[in-house]
Motif scaffolding. Sequence first.
Motif, PDB file in Angstrom:
ATOM      1  N   VAL A   1      -5.811  -3.172  -6.603  1.00 22.81           N
ATOM      2  CA  VAL A   1      -7.008  -3.697  -5.936  1.00 22.81           C
ATOM      3  C   VAL A   1      -6.871  -5.195  -5.698  1.00 22.81           C
ATOM      4  CG1 VAL A   1      -9.507  -4.014  -6.138  1.00 22.81           C
ATOM      5  CG2 VAL A   1      -8.472  -1.886  -6.901  1.00 22.81           C
ATOM      6  N   VAL A   2      -6.375  -5.907  -6.687  1.00 18.60           N
ATOM      7  CA  VAL A   2      -6.217  -7.367  -6.557  1.00 18.60           C
ATOM      8  C   VAL A   2      -5.240  -7.690  -5.427  1.00 18.60           C
ATOM      9  CG1 VAL A   2      -5.408  -9.465  -7.686  1.00 18.60           C
ATOM     10  CG2 VAL A   2      -6.794  -7.835  -8.960  1.00 18.60           C
ATOM     11  N   CYS A   3      -4.107  -7.009  -5.401  1.00 18.08           N
ATOM     12  CA  CYS A   3      -3.122  -7.259  -4.333  1.00 18.08           C
ATOM     13  C   CYS A   3      -3.697  -6.923  -2.965  1.00 18.08           C
ATOM     14  CB  CYS A   3      -1.853  -6.442  -4.585  1.00 18.08           C
ATOM     15  SG  CYS A   3      -0.818  -7.098  -5.898  1.00 18.08           S
ATOM     16  N   ALA A   4      -4.416  -5.807  -2.877  1.00 21.25           N
ATOM     17  CA  ALA A   4      -5.035  -5.417  -1.615  1.00 21.25           C
ATOM     18  C   ALA A   4      -6.074  -6.438  -1.171  1.00 21.25           C
ATOM     19  CB  ALA A   4      -5.674  -4.035  -1.744  1.00 21.25           C
ATOM     20  N   SER A   5      -6.784  -7.006  -2.131  1.00 24.06           N
ATOM     21  CA  SER A   5      -7.817  -7.998  -1.805  1.00 24.06           C
ATOM     22  C   SER A   5      -7.196  -9.298  -1.286  1.00 24.06           C
ATOM     23  CB  SER A   5      -8.684  -8.282  -3.041  1.00 24.06           C
ATOM     24  OG  SER A   5      -7.982  -9.030  -4.021  1.00 24.06           O
ATOM     25  N   VAL A   6      -6.087  -9.717  -1.881  1.00 24.70           N
ATOM     26  CA  VAL A   6      -5.395 -10.917  -1.417  1.00 24.70           C
ATOM     27  C   VAL A   6      -4.831 -10.679  -0.014  1.00 24.70           C
ATOM     28  CG1 VAL A   6      -3.454 -12.481  -1.817  1.00 24.70           C
ATOM     29  CG2 VAL A   6      -4.860 -11.720  -3.743  1.00 24.70           C
ATOM     30  N   ALA A   7      -4.251  -9.500   0.202  1.00 23.79           N
ATOM     31  CA  ALA A   7      -3.716  -9.160   1.523  1.00 23.79           C
ATOM     32  C   ALA A   7      -4.817  -9.200   2.577  1.00 23.79           C
ATOM     33  CB  ALA A   7      -3.073  -7.775   1.481  1.00 23.79           C
ATOM     34  N   CYS A   8      -5.969  -8.650   2.244  1.00 21.41           N
ATOM     35  CA  CYS A   8      -7.104  -8.644   3.163  1.00 21.41           C
ATOM     36  C   CYS A   8      -7.545 -10.070   3.486  1.00 21.41           C
ATOM     37  CB  CYS A   8      -8.265  -7.861   2.543  1.00 21.41           C
ATOM     38  SG  CYS A   8      -9.739  -7.784   3.580  1.00 21.41           S
ATOM     39  N   GLY A   9      -7.621 -10.919   2.463  1.00 25.32           N
ATOM     40  CA  GLY A   9      -8.009 -12.318   2.673  1.00 25.32           C
ATOM     41  C   GLY A   9      -7.035 -13.058   3.567  1.00 25.32           C
ATOM     42  N   LEU A  10      -5.748 -12.764   3.406  1.00 24.75           N
ATOM     43  CA  LEU A  10      -4.725 -13.404   4.245  1.00 24.75           C
ATOM     44  C   LEU A  10      -4.876 -13.005   5.714  1.00 24.75           C
ATOM     45  CD1 LEU A  10      -1.583 -13.038   1.942  1.00 24.75           C
ATOM     46  CD2 LEU A  10      -2.776 -15.161   2.521  1.00 24.75           C
ATOM     47  N   VAL A  11      -5.097 -11.706   5.946  1.00 24.68           N
ATOM     48  CA  VAL A  11      -5.262 -11.223   7.316  1.00 24.68           C
ATOM     49  C   VAL A  11      -6.476 -11.880   7.980  1.00 24.68           C
ATOM     50  CG1 VAL A  11      -5.888  -9.186   8.690  1.00 24.68           C
ATOM     51  CG2 VAL A  11      -4.081  -9.028   6.985  1.00 24.68           C
ATOM     52  N   ILE A  12      -7.575 -11.985   7.245  1.00 30.76           N
ATOM     53  CA  ILE A  12      -8.793 -12.566   7.811  1.00 30.76           C
ATOM     54  C   ILE A  12      -8.664 -14.074   7.978  1.00 30.76           C
ATOM     55  CG2 ILE A  12     -11.267 -12.939   7.394  1.00 30.76           C
ATOM     56  CD1 ILE A  12     -11.349 -10.166   6.143  1.00 30.76           C
TER      57      ILE A  12
END
Length: 305
Positions: free
Chosen positions: A180-191
């Motif tokens: 979840v943490v990795c997915a959240s960081v990835a999402c933040g990077l994309v946005i």
Amino acid sequence: MEVKKNSLRAWLLAARPKTLTGAAVPVMIGLAMAWADAREYYEPGTFNIVAAVLCVLFAFIMQINANFINDFVDYVRGTDDRTTRLGPERACTQGWVDIESMKHAIAATTCIAIVVGLPLIVFGGLEMILVGMFCMAACFLYTTHLSYIGLGDLLVLLFFGVVPVCVTYYVQLHLVTAEVVCASVACGLVIDALLLVNNFRDRHTDLQAGKNTLVVRIGDKASLALYLAVGLAACALGGIFIFYGHWLACVLPLLYLPFHVTTYLKIKRIDHGRELNHCLGLTSRNIFIYGILVVAGLILSATVL
């Protein structure tokens, strides 16, 4: 464009509905991960629809609240100059919404966000109050201070990535995993790509206004490289899905990369001016594509494979 003051159309423009993509995608990803894990590891009925709807509504309302605050503060500080502005027109600057009405709208959306967010205590515990306070503080601090000292990108990473994805998942299952943490960081990077292209477009006027965004600080070439890098890094972080049995959530988002790279090349070619607004729209589209692909990968991994 003719817009009647304080009309419904004026308020719709002030709310900036196109920005809701950035609010929706993190919650979508958090919910999809929670649903997939609830299906695989927990008893039926663990995933709560009411909590999911409240998370979506809270995210939307906070995004609108942030847009109103940004519109108001930039107008008061004189950052939005009609003669030099390159980005989409703003409600207060254009006279579509008067300043007093915008103050009331900020107060109203803040109160609505509190009303919508408080029931999440039932699902996520008293710590949801702290989360809500941080989100509201971020809305004000971004426009008033952090965006002027180059910390806007960090705020996006936190509040359009880590916080919404992790908290949405936590509200459902009461834990947060490394996935979840990795997915959240990835999402933040994309946005964050959306903020990067926005600030790249405004880099010259921001410099003149004393707004030292990250783009202003690191320069044109590094900013372009960073735009490309955030998309690549997001897909690389998605590799963690494989270790949790969600390998399609790793593979499908790779289809986002051609869109991201193509937009990067277009930004590089255009370089400056209002034409970059088209790249802003393309980046928003890319974010939504990324979110849909991750969600589809999670759902298919949990149901088909």
